[in-house]
Design an enzyme around this catalytic site. Structure first.
Site, mmCIF file in Angstrom:
data_model
loop_
_atom_site.group_PDB
_atom_site.id
_atom_site.type_symbol
_atom_site.label_atom_id
_atom_site.label_comp_id
_atom_site.label_asym_id
_atom_site.label_seq_id
_atom_site.Cartn_x
_atom_site.Cartn_y
_atom_site.Cartn_z
ATOM 1 N N THR A 221 -12.622 -4.344 2.050
ATOM 2 C CA THR A 221 -13.832 -5.006 2.537
ATOM 3 C C THR A 221 -14.075 -4.589 3.983
ATOM 4 O O THR A 221 -13.262 -3.883 4.580
ATOM 5 C CB THR A 221 -13.672 -6.538 2.469
ATOM 6 O OG1 THR A 221 -12.470 -6.890 3.161
ATOM 7 C CG2 THR A 221 -13.596 -7.016 1.029
ATOM 8 N N TYR A 222 -15.176 -5.069 4.558
ATOM 9 C CA TYR A 222 -15.569 -4.664 5.907
ATOM 10 C C TYR A 222 -14.463 -4.990 6.913
ATOM 11 O O TYR A 222 -13.899 -6.079 6.904
ATOM 12 C CB TYR A 222 -16.869 -5.376 6.299
ATOM 13 C CG TYR A 222 -17.519 -4.802 7.528
ATOM 14 C CD1 TYR A 222 -17.705 -3.429 7.651
ATOM 15 C CD2 TYR A 222 -17.942 -5.624 8.565
ATOM 16 C CE1 TYR A 222 -18.296 -2.890 8.774
ATOM 17 C CE2 TYR A 222 -18.543 -5.095 9.696
ATOM 18 C CZ TYR A 222 -18.714 -3.725 9.795
ATOM 19 O OH TYR A 222 -19.294 -3.198 10.916
ATOM 20 N N HIS A 223 -14.176 -3.998 7.769
ATOM 21 C CA HIS A 223 -12.988 -4.101 8.620
ATOM 22 C C HIS A 223 -13.278 -4.641 10.013
ATOM 23 O O HIS A 223 -12.392 -4.695 10.842
ATOM 24 C CB HIS A 223 -12.317 -2.735 8.705
ATOM 25 C CG HIS A 223 -13.271 -1.646 9.110
ATOM 26 N ND1 HIS A 223 -14.279 -1.224 8.285
ATOM 27 C CD2 HIS A 223 -13.390 -0.945 10.248
ATOM 28 C CE1 HIS A 223 -14.976 -0.283 8.912
ATOM 29 N NE2 HIS A 223 -14.462 -0.104 10.096
#
Ligand SMILES: [Zn+2]
Ligand SMILES: [Zn+2]
Length: 411
Positions: free
Chosen positions: A50-52
């Site tokens: 997922t978005y980091h």
């Protein structure tokens, strides 16, 4: 002798936010924050994580239930939780819409599928492995550890104390701390009052060391604690202070440079409010509020810019010049005046103190004392590669091409 024992529970840590991932990857993989973000970007773009850039501990319901299935399948039902485990966010402004960093699929690093034409390197896999384990562990049962404290009284009535740990149920440690489980699986059998034979006695000096310098991980940790920076800016800030030459890294620790210290002192003295931690933390909060639509952009900018501009006008006209020079013991070969070290955007260099009358300059060499070039017996000097990695070379370069990553190899 006397023993006390109790069984304590150990719970898994929360899933990764950006700052936690950067800190852990530094200690576990030796990655810089910049490298973590580059690897995570690749994994994110390939749909693997997922978005980091996030400061949220949230995990989607869908992930939590798939993780449970995975845990039951792989470790058995007694390792899974009946109800999902949640974690409370520390950060007030953490956007609830975001998730923590987690794998998108429940596959471990060995069976990662690479998207067409994309490369997954060993470092991508190492980063993925810690993300995967951390996220899955949050949904595993807590571990139970029996801690036994043993008190031994000597014949002269001195009291000695020790303790031992025994993992009664490994829970999430089975995934994240296999070695700890393997090393702490025995029970110790000591009867109260039973005599114990002394096999050796050692005495040790212990001093209190001053707090160590910051490394990347501890710097990110304190930045988050003080509200400086956000998930998207921790790594760029750390790169910038190095690129500008304000700090240098020495065996992973940051050291302020002869350039960084006076600049920091000057700015703090002349813009006291602007360079206070509280100001930056407050401004970060206001930027969050602008992003959330809770505050208008222009009022925040006026609040910051108007007093800044006023002070800037004063300073620009005060005619003071800050010179950042280091003295040396060397003399100018052209005019015999002392040489000084000056700074440019390319780093340090030697210049004649008679400038502008004398324009002599030469490049700066950081000589390592007590070492000689194994090829030509010239001086060994510290150099930096293009990606700012420190290495050792010969002062007679380019005539001599000796170089080494470590000083240990140099006699
Ligand atoms: Zn000169
Ligand atoms: Zn040499």
């Amino acid at each position: 002798s006397k023993t006390e024992s109790e069984v304590i529970k150990r719970y898994p840590p929360p899933p990764y936010t950006t700052s936690l991932l950067q800190q852990d990857a530094f200690y576990k993989c030796g990655f810089s924050s910049k490298m973590v973000m580059r690897l995570a970007q690749d994994l994110y773009e390939q749909g693997i994580i997922t978005y980091h850039r996030t400061d949220s501990f949230n995990l989607s319901t869908q992930f939590v239930f798939r993780a449970k299935d995975y845990i039951v399948e792989k470790y058995g039902a007694n390792y899974a939780l009946e109800k999902p485990r949640g974690f409370r966010n520390k950060s007030r402004m953490a956007q609830e819409a975001h998730e923590a960093i987690r794998p998108t699929k429940l596959v471990d690093e060995s069976s990662l599928n690479t998207a067409k034409g994309k490369k997954i390197t060993i470092n991508h896999k190492r980063l993925y492995k810690i993300i995967f384990e951390r996220a899955v562990a949050t949904q595993m049962k807590e571990a139970e550890i029996k801690v036994v404290k043993i008190y031994v009284k000597s014949s002269k009535d001195y009291l000695f104390e020790t303790s031992s740990q025994q993992v009664m149920f490994d829970g999430f440690l089975k995934l994240t701390h296999k070695e700890f489980v393997a090393q702490n699986n025995r029970s110790i059998d000591i009867k109260e009052g039973a005599p114990i034979t002394l096999t050796s006695l050692e005495s040790k000096d212990q001093g209190t060391a001053p707090p160590p310098r910051y490394n990347e991980a501890s710097l990110i940790r304190i930045m988050e604690e003080k509200g400086i920076g956000r998930p998207s800016t921790y790594a760029p800030i750390i790169s910038l202070i190095q690129d500008k030459g304000y700090v240098e890294k020495e065996s992973r620790y940051f050291i302020p440079t002869k350039l960084g210290e006076p600049i920091s002192d000057y700015l703090s003295a002349n813009f006291p409010v602007l360079f206070e931690l509280a100001f930056t933390a407050h401004m970060e909060e206001e930027l969050d509020e602008i992003a959330a639509g809770a505050k208008p952009l222009t009022s925040v900018l006026h609040e910051v810019y108007d007093p800044f501009k006023k002070q800037l006008d004063v300073i620009m006209n005060d005619g003071k010049v800050v010179t950042i020079n280091e003295d040396t013991n060397e003399k100018c070969p052209k005019c015999e005046k002392p040489l000084i070290i000056r700074f440019s955007k390319f780093g340090k260099f030697y210049a004649c103190s008679g400038y502008p009358g004398c324009k002599f300059t030469k490049s700066f060499l950081h000589v390592v004392s007590g070492k000689k070039c194994p090829k030509c017996q010239g001086d060994v000097v510290v150099k930096y590669s293009k990606n700012r990695k420190r290495f050792y070379g010969c002062s007679n370069y380019p005539k001599c091409d000796f170089s080494s990553w470590t000083i240990k190899d140099v006699k």
